[in-house]
Design an enzyme around this catalytic site. Sequence first.
Site, PDB file in Angstrom:
ATOM      1  N   GLU A 177      92.630  17.491 -10.681  1.00  0.00           N
ATOM      2  CA  GLU A 177      91.806  16.369 -11.162  1.00  0.00           C
ATOM      3  C   GLU A 177      92.351  15.876 -12.492  1.00  0.00           C
ATOM      4  O   GLU A 177      92.748  16.676 -13.351  1.00  0.00           O
ATOM      5  CB  GLU A 177      90.366  16.884 -11.315  1.00  0.00           C
ATOM      6  N   HIS A 178      92.382  14.567 -12.651  1.00  0.00           N
ATOM      7  CA  HIS A 178      92.919  13.915 -13.855  1.00  0.00           C
ATOM      8  C   HIS A 178      94.400  14.261 -14.044  1.00  0.00           C
ATOM      9  O   HIS A 178      94.903  14.285 -15.170  1.00  0.00           O
ATOM     10  CB  HIS A 178      92.101  14.277 -15.109  1.00  0.00           C
TER      11      HIS A 178
ATOM     12  N   GLY B 216      78.929   5.337  -6.347  1.00  0.00           N
ATOM     13  CA  GLY B 216      78.806   6.072  -7.611  1.00  0.00           C
ATOM     14  C   GLY B 216      78.818   7.581  -7.447  1.00  0.00           C
ATOM     15  O   GLY B 216      78.548   8.313  -8.387  1.00  0.00           O
ATOM     16  N   ALA B 217      79.123   8.058  -6.261  1.00  0.00           N
ATOM     17  CA  ALA B 217      79.085   9.502  -6.023  1.00  0.00           C
ATOM     18  C   ALA B 217      80.460  10.144  -6.200  1.00  0.00           C
ATOM     19  O   ALA B 217      80.631  11.335  -5.971  1.00  0.00           O
ATOM     20  CB  ALA B 217      78.529   9.785  -4.637  1.00  0.00           C
TER      21      ALA B 217
ATOM     22  N   SER C 167      85.040   7.534  -4.124  1.00  0.00           N
ATOM     23  CA  SER C 167      85.982   6.417  -4.159  1.00  0.00           C
ATOM     24  C   SER C 167      85.643   5.272  -3.225  1.00  0.00           C
ATOM     25  O   SER C 167      86.496   4.790  -2.473  1.00  0.00           O
ATOM     26  CB  SER C 167      87.403   6.909  -3.870  1.00  0.00           C
ATOM     27  N   SER C 168      84.417   4.810  -3.305  1.00  0.00           N
ATOM     28  CA  SER C 168      84.077   3.625  -2.532  1.00  0.00           C
ATOM     29  C   SER C 168      84.888   2.427  -3.029  1.00  0.00           C
ATOM     30  O   SER C 168      85.239   1.544  -2.256  1.00  0.00           O
ATOM     31  CB  SER C 168      82.582   3.339  -2.624  1.00  0.00           C
TER      32      SER C 168
ATOM     33  N   GLU D 138      92.681  -2.505  -9.555  1.00  0.00           N
ATOM     34  CA  GLU D 138      91.630  -1.814 -10.315  1.00  0.00           C
ATOM     35  C   GLU D 138      92.002  -1.741 -11.806  1.00  0.00           C
ATOM     36  O   GLU D 138      91.160  -1.930 -12.676  1.00  0.00           O
ATOM     37  CB  GLU D 138      91.397  -0.406  -9.739  1.00  0.00           C
TER      38      GLU D 138
ATOM     39  N   ASP E  39      93.212   7.904  -5.407  1.00  0.00           N
ATOM     40  CA  ASP E  39      92.143   7.473  -4.513  1.00  0.00           C
ATOM     41  C   ASP E  39      92.662   6.502  -3.458  1.00  0.00           C
ATOM     42  O   ASP E  39      92.348   6.623  -2.264  1.00  0.00           O
ATOM     43  CB  ASP E  39      91.012   6.805  -5.307  1.00  0.00           C
TER      44      ASP E  39
HETATM   45  C1  GLA Z   1      89.210   8.746 -10.488  1.00  0.00           C
HETATM   46  C2  GLA Z   1      90.496   7.919 -10.491  1.00  0.00           C
HETATM   47  C3  GLA Z   1      91.664   8.724  -9.934  1.00  0.00           C
HETATM   48  C4  GLA Z   1      91.774  10.088 -10.610  1.00  0.00           C
HETATM   49  C5  GLA Z   1      90.425  10.790 -10.651  1.00  0.00           C
HETATM   50  C6  GLA Z   1      90.466  12.046 -11.465  1.00  0.00           C
HETATM   51  O1  GLA Z   1      88.806   9.020  -9.177  1.00  0.00           O
HETATM   52  O2  GLA Z   1      90.333   6.746  -9.738  1.00  0.00           O
HETATM   53  O3  GLA Z   1      92.856   7.986 -10.072  1.00  0.00           O
HETATM   54  O4  GLA Z   1      92.331   9.981 -11.876  1.00  0.00           O
HETATM   55  O5  GLA Z   1      89.407   9.957 -11.186  1.00  0.00           O
HETATM   56  O6  GLA Z   1      91.302  12.978 -10.873  1.00  0.00           O
END
Ligand code: GLA
Length: 392
Positions: free
Chosen positions: A42-43, A129-130, A133-134, A167, A179
Amino acid sequence: MMNTTGQSAALSSRVQEKFKSVFAGDSSLTVRSPGRVNLIGEHTDYNNGFVLPAAIDKAIFMAVSRRTDHELHVVALDLDSSYQGSVDRLQRSSLHWPDYLLGVIQQIQALGHSVGGFNCVFGGDIPLGAGMSSSAALECATAFALNELFGLKLDPLTMVKLSQKAENVFVGLQCGIMDQFASMFGRRNQVIRLDCQSLEYVYFPFNTEGIRIVLLDTGVKHSLASSEYNTRRQQCEAGVRLVRAHYPDINSLRDVTLSMLEAFVEPVDALVYRRCRYVVEENTRLLNATEDLQKGDLAAFGQKMFASHQGLSHDYAVSCEELDFLVGQVKDDPGVIGARMMGGGFGGCTINLVREAAIDGLIERITPVYREAMQLELKAYIGNIENGTSLE
Ligand code: GLA
């Protein structure tokens, strides 16, 4: 409960029916574009690192057909909202949701393609918002639908990149590529290990007998989410600059080691050091976790999910009380193999690997405790891993 295929068919025909009633005719085509989960990593995407996402059986369905003028007529079925504009004048909308479509049109045009006017209806079952990745699903649906509708001949990776850029530029979130990539490239029962530096990717099977992906939705999305997201990105870049002063060839945290951070970042900026350390550790954790997956050692994989959460919460500071509470609640549950917050953070879901037989009991146990502690209603979803964006 309706099965996944039955539910998809129902959603798709709901969208098509709406199209017919609003635009007095059938749509030319319908696209399905899914949300995603991320098992670990993540991140890391915007730091040129690794991620391990998969597309799921929650998706947006988008029906489109061409118009003879340059106008854009869009209906967001679930929001009961509509938008009219022109593909020749793309301006941010106060409704916000049209920006995801407009941004994609803008990026397609920036590649030198022309997009004519079109009618569109979309809707689906990705909770908003959950953290599933909508927004990426909406962008990928738009790119895919317009590619088909206007015969643009864009390849999937180009559609991913332009959706991400939409985005970044139009919506203003400096998100990475994960995403959109997962939404477009997902494959049934497979997770994708994506190297966000080279964009090389490998599919790993994830049909783990008797274990399911359970998403526990905090029901909150704190307003910090997008500003703090962009701040984390800047903090990582600041860390890279400090190391680059000593190693000029370094371009991202992907090339940075823990000892470089200790030598050149920690003495200068303790906060930036913690942010960067999390990212470097998370990349290593992900590579080890994929080995666990290959060996079928899910227990070890699950422990890495918990460790990832720890890092996200303490060092990267993108968690929140509600997410920490939910992870804390499952930590010692023998039915739960691993859990952590998922996605950008500051709300949204936790992702949990749960033994099938323990799912109902887990939800029954946590729902009242969560309500009591947070005065919020917990929602739970099972994430089945599905194919990526395609024509219906
Ligand atoms: C969001 C971003 C992704 C990613 C995640 C964290 O979903 O859209 O690109 O950075 O946060 O992993």
